[in-house]
Write a protein that holds these residues in place. Structure first.
Motif, short mmCIF file in Angstrom:
data_model
loop_
_atom_site.label_atom_id
_atom_site.label_comp_id
_atom_site.label_asym_id
_atom_site.label_seq_id
_atom_site.Cartn_x
_atom_site.Cartn_y
_atom_site.Cartn_z
N TYR A 221 11.44 54.49 85.34
CA TYR A 221 10.24 54.04 86.95
C TYR A 221 10.37 53.17 87.49
O TYR A 221 10.18 52.40 89.03
CB TYR A 221 8.95 54.91 86.67
N GLU A 222 10.08 52.08 87.21
CA GLU A 222 10.30 50.48 87.26
C GLU A 222 11.31 50.20 88.27
O GLU A 222 10.48 48.90 89.41
CB GLU A 222 9.66 49.76 85.85
N ALA A 223 12.12 50.85 88.00
CA ALA A 223 13.74 51.11 89.28
C ALA A 223 12.56 51.24 90.69
O ALA A 223 13.23 51.00 92.01
CB ALA A 223 14.55 50.63 89.10
N VAL A 224 12.96 51.73 90.42
CA VAL A 224 11.35 52.85 92.09
C VAL A 224 10.60 52.05 92.18
O VAL A 224 10.32 51.38 93.36
CB VAL A 224 11.74 54.41 91.71
N ARG A 225 9.47 51.62 91.18
CA ARG A 225 8.26 50.57 92.19
C ARG A 225 8.48 49.41 92.71
O ARG A 225 8.42 49.19 93.26
CB ARG A 225 7.52 50.73 90.24
N THR A 226 9.43 48.97 92.14
CA THR A 226 9.89 47.55 92.55
C THR A 226 10.96 47.55 93.76
O THR A 226 11.19 46.06 94.13
CB THR A 226 10.85 46.74 91.35
N ASP A 227 11.42 48.13 94.14
CA ASP A 227 12.96 48.99 95.68
C ASP A 227 11.84 48.39 96.48
O ASP A 227 10.26 48.39 96.54
CB ASP A 227 13.09 49.94 94.78
N PRO A 228 12.55 47.66 97.46
CA PRO A 228 11.63 47.30 98.28
C PRO A 228 11.35 48.39 99.63
O PRO A 228 10.35 48.49 100.06
CB PRO A 228 13.12 46.13 99.58
N ASP A 229 12.25 49.51 99.36
CA ASP A 229 11.76 51.00 99.67
C ASP A 229 12.06 52.07 98.82
O ASP A 229 12.54 52.88 98.49
CB ASP A 229 12.59 50.87 101.01
N ARG B 20 13.09 55.29 99.69
CA ARG B 20 13.97 55.95 99.64
C ARG B 20 15.13 55.65 98.82
O ARG B 20 15.65 56.35 98.19
CB ARG B 20 15.32 54.27 100.98
N ALA B 21 15.00 54.60 97.65
CA ALA B 21 15.47 54.93 96.43
C ALA B 21 15.54 55.83 95.32
O ALA B 21 16.43 56.60 94.88
CB ALA B 21 15.18 53.66 95.37
N LEU B 22 14.02 56.52 95.61
CA LEU B 22 13.59 57.31 94.97
C LEU B 22 14.47 59.57 95.30
O LEU B 22 15.12 59.96 95.26
CB LEU B 22 12.60 58.19 94.75
N LEU B 23 14.75 59.62 96.94
CA LEU B 23 15.46 60.36 97.43
C LEU B 23 16.59 59.87 97.52
O LEU B 23 17.56 61.11 97.20
CB LEU B 23 15.30 60.19 98.67
#
Length: 320
Positions: A264-272, A275-278
């Motif tokens: 989850y933290e990789a998604v939370r800290t992504d600039p978008d 987009r990262a989760l999709l």
């Protein structure tokens, strides 16, 4: 715990583990109430909870000629039980043993005239302490519960967008209280081999129903990473699935869990984050569908295919 204001909140699993484990048992009690009153829908879809604008809800549950619902309100921190005849009961969510929560929930239902008897012990956990005897799980941090709901709110929103791209058989975005995971599952339309079962304190026949058709599933649960994890798997898993490269870069296949994971933290800290989760959801689905030779042309569609018309249509035209 101080409240977090960002859209994708930070919530370390270690900071709320006791509350998480107590809430897991509470959701099992409420989920089992829905289970005993709602007719079977394929793969146990009738037992789940849904993310609501305030927490988690059963949605409308049939009872006699009417209906009722039960909602965990993580804004005002109350359990609300509402009947279609206008009756309302509830109580504050606060630190209390599972045994007390179970008693108060059953009394609230009884006071509304909703006769209910559930299998009063948890599933998919070990040990499975009967609810009426469980004084071990008693923590409730309201700030943590609120943050968890907000994690679910973001996950459900993006998973709902992903779901809209599929016109074949697909589940709602819903929370299974057995493992306390938010899930959405797509189906190829073909039968699957008999599932071997093996979940703790859960009959094999439960898993046989849940996995009776070939599927690709994704979801989120408050484990598997420092702040929880998104997951994706296929049943049956096609050859080469585990070796497929999927994005974003933090995604990996866990052989221990038999599924792809994305912290989850990789998604939370992504600039978008969306987009990262999709990217993760789409990539893992394509790995399952391509390797198992799904008829993707028949199962997928553009969710914006009527956008031009709905944008300019009047209310009557939108109703068709």
């Amino acid at each position: 715990m101080e409240p977090e204001r960002s859209a994708w909140p930070r919530l370390r699993v270690d900071d709320w583990r006791d509350t998480r484990d107590t809430l897991h048992m509470w959701t099992q009690i409420v989920g089992k109430v829905r289970l005993v009153h709602a007719p079977l829908v394929n793969h146990w879809w009738q037992v789940t909870l849904y993310v609501s604008p305030r927490g988690l809800t059963t949605s409308a549950v049939p009872y006699g000629a009417g209906a009722f619902d039960v909602e965990f309100d993580f804004v005002e921190h109350r359990l609300q039980v509402r009947a279609s005849d206008g009756g309302v009961r509830g109580f504050d969510l606060a630190p209390m043993p599972v045994a007390e929560f179970y008693d108060r929930t059953m009394r609230a239902l009884a006071e509304l005239g909703i006769e209910t008897s559930i299998q009063a012990r948890p599933n998919e956990v070990d040990p499975a302490i009967p609810f009426a005897e469980d004084d071990q799980h008693a923590a409730y941090d309201p700030a943590a519960a609120h943050l968890f709901w907000r994690q679910l709110l973001q996950a459900a929103r993006v998973m709902g967008e992903f779901r809209s791209r599929f016109v074949g058989k697909v589940s709602p975005v819903h929370l299974f209280w057995g493992a306390m995971d938010l899930a959405c599952t797509r189906f190829s339309g073909r039968d699957a081999p008999l599932h071997p079962g093996g979940a703790p304190n859960c009959g094999d026949w439960v898993m046989e129903e849940g996995y009776s058709k070939e599927l690709s599933s994704c979801g989120f649960w408050p484990g598997g990473g420092d702040e929880g994890a998104f997951y994706a798997y296929a049943y049956p898993e096609p050859d080469g699935f585990a070796d497929r490269q999927v994005g974003p870069s933090a995604a990996f296949y866990s052989r221990e869990n038999g599924q792809f994971l994305l912290p989850y933290e990789a998604v939370r800290t992504d600039p978008d984050p969306d987009r990262a989760l999709l990217e993760f959801l789409q990539g893992t689905y394509e790995a399952a569908a391509d390797l198992a030779h799904w008829d993707r042309a028949a199962l997928e569609a553009d969710p914006a295919r009527w956008a031009d018309r709905t944008l300019h249509a009047g209310p009557g035209e939108q109703r068709g």
